[in-house]
Design an enzyme around this catalytic site. Structure first.
Site, short mmCIF file in Angstrom:
data_model
loop_
_atom_site.label_atom_id
_atom_site.label_comp_id
_atom_site.label_asym_id
_atom_site.label_seq_id
_atom_site.Cartn_x
_atom_site.Cartn_y
_atom_site.Cartn_z
N ARG A 143 -25.62 11.47 5.17
CA ARG A 143 -24.29 10.85 5.36
C ARG A 143 -23.27 11.37 4.34
NH1 ARG A 143 -23.32 4.66 7.54
NH2 ARG A 143 -21.09 4.78 7.59
N ARG A 190 -23.06 -17.21 9.82
CA ARG A 190 -24.11 -16.23 9.44
C ARG A 190 -24.25 -15.10 10.44
NH1 ARG A 190 -26.36 -21.05 7.96
NH2 ARG A 190 -26.20 -21.39 5.73
N ASN A 242 -18.38 13.27 3.27
CA ASN A 242 -17.43 13.21 2.16
C ASN A 242 -16.79 14.56 1.86
OD1 ASN A 242 -17.70 10.48 1.70
ND2 ASN A 242 -19.47 10.77 0.37
N GLU A 285 -9.50 14.11 9.36
CA GLU A 285 -10.93 13.76 9.49
C GLU A 285 -11.55 14.52 10.66
OE1 GLU A 285 -12.38 11.83 7.21
OE2 GLU A 285 -10.70 10.70 6.32
N LYS A 304 -20.31 11.96 14.06
CA LYS A 304 -20.54 10.83 13.14
C LYS A 304 -21.74 10.01 13.60
CE LYS A 304 -18.96 7.35 10.09
NZ LYS A 304 -17.93 6.58 9.43
N HIS A 335 -10.16 11.51 -3.36
CA HIS A 335 -10.15 10.21 -4.05
C HIS A 335 -9.46 10.32 -5.41
CE1 HIS A 335 -13.74 8.77 -1.44
NE2 HIS A 335 -12.58 8.44 -0.90
N GLU A 353 -26.49 5.91 3.71
CA GLU A 353 -25.96 6.94 2.83
C GLU A 353 -26.92 7.32 1.71
OE1 GLU A 353 -21.89 6.30 1.86
OE2 GLU A 353 -21.67 8.31 1.05
N HIS A 371 -13.51 14.79 0.10
CA HIS A 371 -13.18 13.46 -0.40
C HIS A 371 -13.29 13.31 -1.92
CE1 HIS A 371 -13.05 12.48 3.80
NE2 HIS A 371 -12.78 11.20 3.57
N HIS A 400 -4.31 8.56 3.21
CA HIS A 400 -5.67 9.03 2.88
C HIS A 400 -5.98 10.42 3.48
CE1 HIS A 400 -9.98 9.08 2.27
NE2 HIS A 400 -10.17 9.19 3.57
N LYS A 425 -20.16 0.06 8.53
CA LYS A 425 -19.69 -0.40 7.21
C LYS A 425 -18.51 -1.33 7.41
CE LYS A 425 -20.76 3.55 4.22
NZ LYS A 425 -20.13 4.57 3.35
N1 LIG Z 1 -15.69 1.22 7.51
C1 LIG Z 1 -15.63 2.51 7.35
O1 LIG Z 1 -16.62 3.24 7.50
C2 LIG Z 1 -14.31 3.13 7.02
C3 LIG Z 1 -14.12 4.52 7.16
C4 LIG Z 1 -12.84 5.05 6.92
C5 LIG Z 1 -11.79 4.21 6.55
N2 LIG Z 1 -12.03 2.87 6.42
C6 LIG Z 1 -10.93 1.96 6.06
O2 LIG Z 1 -9.96 2.02 7.07
C7 LIG Z 1 -8.69 1.67 6.52
C8 LIG Z 1 -7.66 2.66 7.03
O3 LIG Z 1 -7.62 2.55 8.42
P1 LIG Z 1 -6.50 3.28 9.32
O4 LIG Z 1 -6.28 4.64 8.82
O5 LIG Z 1 -6.92 3.05 10.72
O6 LIG Z 1 -5.19 2.52 8.94
P2 LIG Z 1 -4.65 1.02 9.16
O7 LIG Z 1 -5.65 0.11 9.71
O8 LIG Z 1 -4.02 0.71 7.85
O9 LIG Z 1 -3.50 1.25 10.27
C9 LIG Z 1 -2.38 2.04 9.96
C10 LIG Z 1 -1.12 1.46 10.55
O10 LIG Z 1 -1.07 1.73 11.96
C11 LIG Z 1 -0.77 0.54 12.68
N3 LIG Z 1 -1.39 0.70 13.99
C12 LIG Z 1 -2.68 0.60 14.33
N4 LIG Z 1 -2.88 0.96 15.61
C13 LIG Z 1 -1.66 1.27 16.11
C14 LIG Z 1 -1.21 1.74 17.37
N5 LIG Z 1 -2.06 2.02 18.36
N6 LIG Z 1 0.11 1.95 17.53
C15 LIG Z 1 0.99 1.73 16.50
N7 LIG Z 1 0.61 1.32 15.29
C16 LIG Z 1 -0.69 1.10 15.09
C17 LIG Z 1 -1.29 -0.57 11.83
O11 LIG Z 1 -0.64 -1.79 12.12
C18 LIG Z 1 -1.00 -0.06 10.42
O12 LIG Z 1 0.33 -0.35 10.06
C19 LIG Z 1 -8.86 1.69 5.01
O13 LIG Z 1 -8.88 0.36 4.55
C20 LIG Z 1 -10.22 2.35 4.79
O14 LIG Z 1 -10.88 1.85 3.65
C21 LIG Z 1 -13.24 2.32 6.66
ZN LIG Z 2 -11.82 9.79 4.81
#
Ligand SMILES: NC(=O)c1ccc[n+]([C@@H]2O[C@H](COP(=O)([O-])OP(=O)(O)OC[C@H]3O[C@@H](n4cnc5c(N)ncnc54)[C@H](O)[C@@H]3O)[C@@H](O)[C@H]2O)c1
Ligand SMILES: [Zn+2]
Length: 381
Positions: free
Chosen positions: A242, A122, A246, A186, A228, A253, A238, A249, A266, A144
């Site tokens: 917030r 929990r 977007n 971003e 942010k 999307h 949001e 976006h 993305h 999030k």
């Molecule tokens: N929670 C939120 O507010 C929020 C906001 C934006 C995006 N997201 C989520 O984040 C995800 C995308 O995250 P991302 O863009 O970080 O991509 P990711 O986590 O998919 O990482 C991209 C790739 O880079 C590799 N990698 C990570 N760090 C590395 C490093 N230092 N050196 C070499 N390789 C490395 C990973 O293994 C992966 O293959 C999506 O699922 C999206 O929905 C969440």
């Molecule tokens: Zn984004």
């Protein structure tokens, strides 16, 4: 002070973001300063462990209390069974309520680890150590967490703020170029919606940004996090402000959905989306022409971008109307009245949107280089 921690307000407790080159080396010290932990559990992926093995050993290798757990960080592994595997691995290694979970990775690791921390026994405390540019400037901030369902992205999750976010821009040196560029979109977004000085800085220093110069990265990541942090501290759930995050976006999307997450990373879709949002702002008399050219010119310096797909404006509009963020089929657009400001608009005439979608592919003609399809399959968001 330049490296002062940035604080974030959250209903479940405030937390700090340490943003500093070389801060990862002192991760254990930062973690110990938060409290006494019965054990420390790192959740990371095989790919991140391979890329950052030396840094990980330097930061945590000396600690007997520390266990490493691995998870697949492909987007199509961001689902409930990965949460279950991670939780079971924690049970097997004796993690209790006084244990700390540390997420070391990109947004996928961070989102999964956040949900594991929110639900294991929990709720156990969480530290985020983001290792991609997207995770450093976006996903690790704001609380999030969650995973995808076959029906759509991020449909199961929780708001669960970490105790600390530790950002070390040096960890980005192994990040693949395309992932880095995605994060850059971003960062440009933060300049457009909230900070004309950041926008001008990016304009002036783009070659150094692309070379990942450490002082330049330190500056743009810190500014992005500050923006942010300010937005989510004012509007955690949001309900208003917030939404400006977007910017670009709504179009992005739709582009990602219609190309089934195979054509764009993305941030690349966001880059196109921001150019469309700038043009749309101009079409309806919100964004001055000068600002549109500056936004488009800066984004085009992110090249190469994948080309605009063969999609009709009406298909784009249909996808935007079906987005979960549209209200009763009315599309909301975040537009910029001037660089450094953004606002959400609900009653944008559809013929203006359609005109923009006709112009958009023409930017392409001026793109000398473009990329092929993505190799990694993504699920819908
Ligand atoms: N929670 C939120 O507010 C929020 C906001 C934006 C995006 N997201 C989520 O984040 C995800 C995308 O995250 P991302 O863009 O970080 O991509 P990711 O986590 O998919 O990482 C991209 C790739 O880079 C590799 N990698 C990570 N760090 C590395 C490093 N230092 N050196 C070499 N390789 C490395 C990973 O293994 C992966 O293959 C999506 O699922 C999206 O929905 C969440
Ligand atoms: Zn984004």
């Amino acid at each position: 002070m330049k490296h002062k921690p940035i604080s974030i307000k959250s209903s479940a407790g405030n937390y700090s973001v340490v943003c500093k080159t070389c801060s990862f080396r002192n991760a254990m010290r930062e973690i110990s300063a938060l409290g006494r932990w019965s054990s420390v559990h790192l959740l990371t992926s095989p790919r991140v462990k391979r890329a950052l093995g030396k840094e990980l050993r330097r930061a945590f290798g000396g600690s007997k209390k520390c266990t490493v757990h691995l998870m697949d960080d492909a987007e199509n592994a961001k689902h409930l069974s990965t949460v279950e595997l991670a939780a079971r691995s924690l049970v097997r290694s004796g993690a209790d309520r006084k244990s700390l979970l540390v997420a070391v990775g990109g947004g996928v690791v961070g989102d999964v680890a956040g949900f594991v921390a929110a639900s294991y026994l929990r709720g156990i405390p969480l530290v985020q150590v983001p290792t991609t540019l997207v995770a450093q400037v976006d996903s690790s901030i704001g609380g999030k967490t969650g995973v995808n369902l076959p029906e759509g992205k991020n449909l199961v999750g929780a708001f669960y703020p970490p105790r600390l976010v530790l950002i070390d821009p040096l960890l980005l040196k192994t990040l693949p170029a395309r992932e880095f560029r995605g994060g850059l979109a971003e960062v440009i977004k933060y300049g457009v919606i909230a900070d004309p000085a950041l926008f001008s800085f990016l304009d002036k220093n783009m070659p150094l940004v692309q070379q990942r110069d450490s002082a330049v990265l330190d500056h743009i990541i810190r500014r992005s996090v500050e923006i942010k942090a300010r937005v989510v501290s004012q509007d955690e759930r949001e309900s208003g402000l917030r939404e400006i995050l977007n910017f670009g976006h709504t179009f992005a999307h739709a582009l990602e959905t219609l190309t089934r997450y195979r054509h764009f990373q993305h941030g690349e879709a966001v880059a196109w989306g921001m150019m469309c949002a700038a043009l749309l702002g101009h079409e309806i008399g919100v964004t001055p022409a000068d600002d549109v050219s500056r936004i488009v010119a800066l984004i085009r310096r992110m090249e190469p971008l994948p080309e605009w797909p063969r999609i009709s404006p009406s298909a784009m509009i249909h996808a935007m109307r079906s987005d979960k963020k549209a209200h009763a089929g009315r599309i909301r657009f975040v537009l910029s009245p001037k660089i450094g400001k953004a606002q959400s608009y609900e009653s944008v005439p559809l013929d203006a949107v359609e005109r923009v979608l006709h112009f958009a592919p023409q930017f392409l003609l001026r793109h000398p280089r473009s990329l092929g399809p993505l190799s990694r399959k993504k699920t819908r968001g």
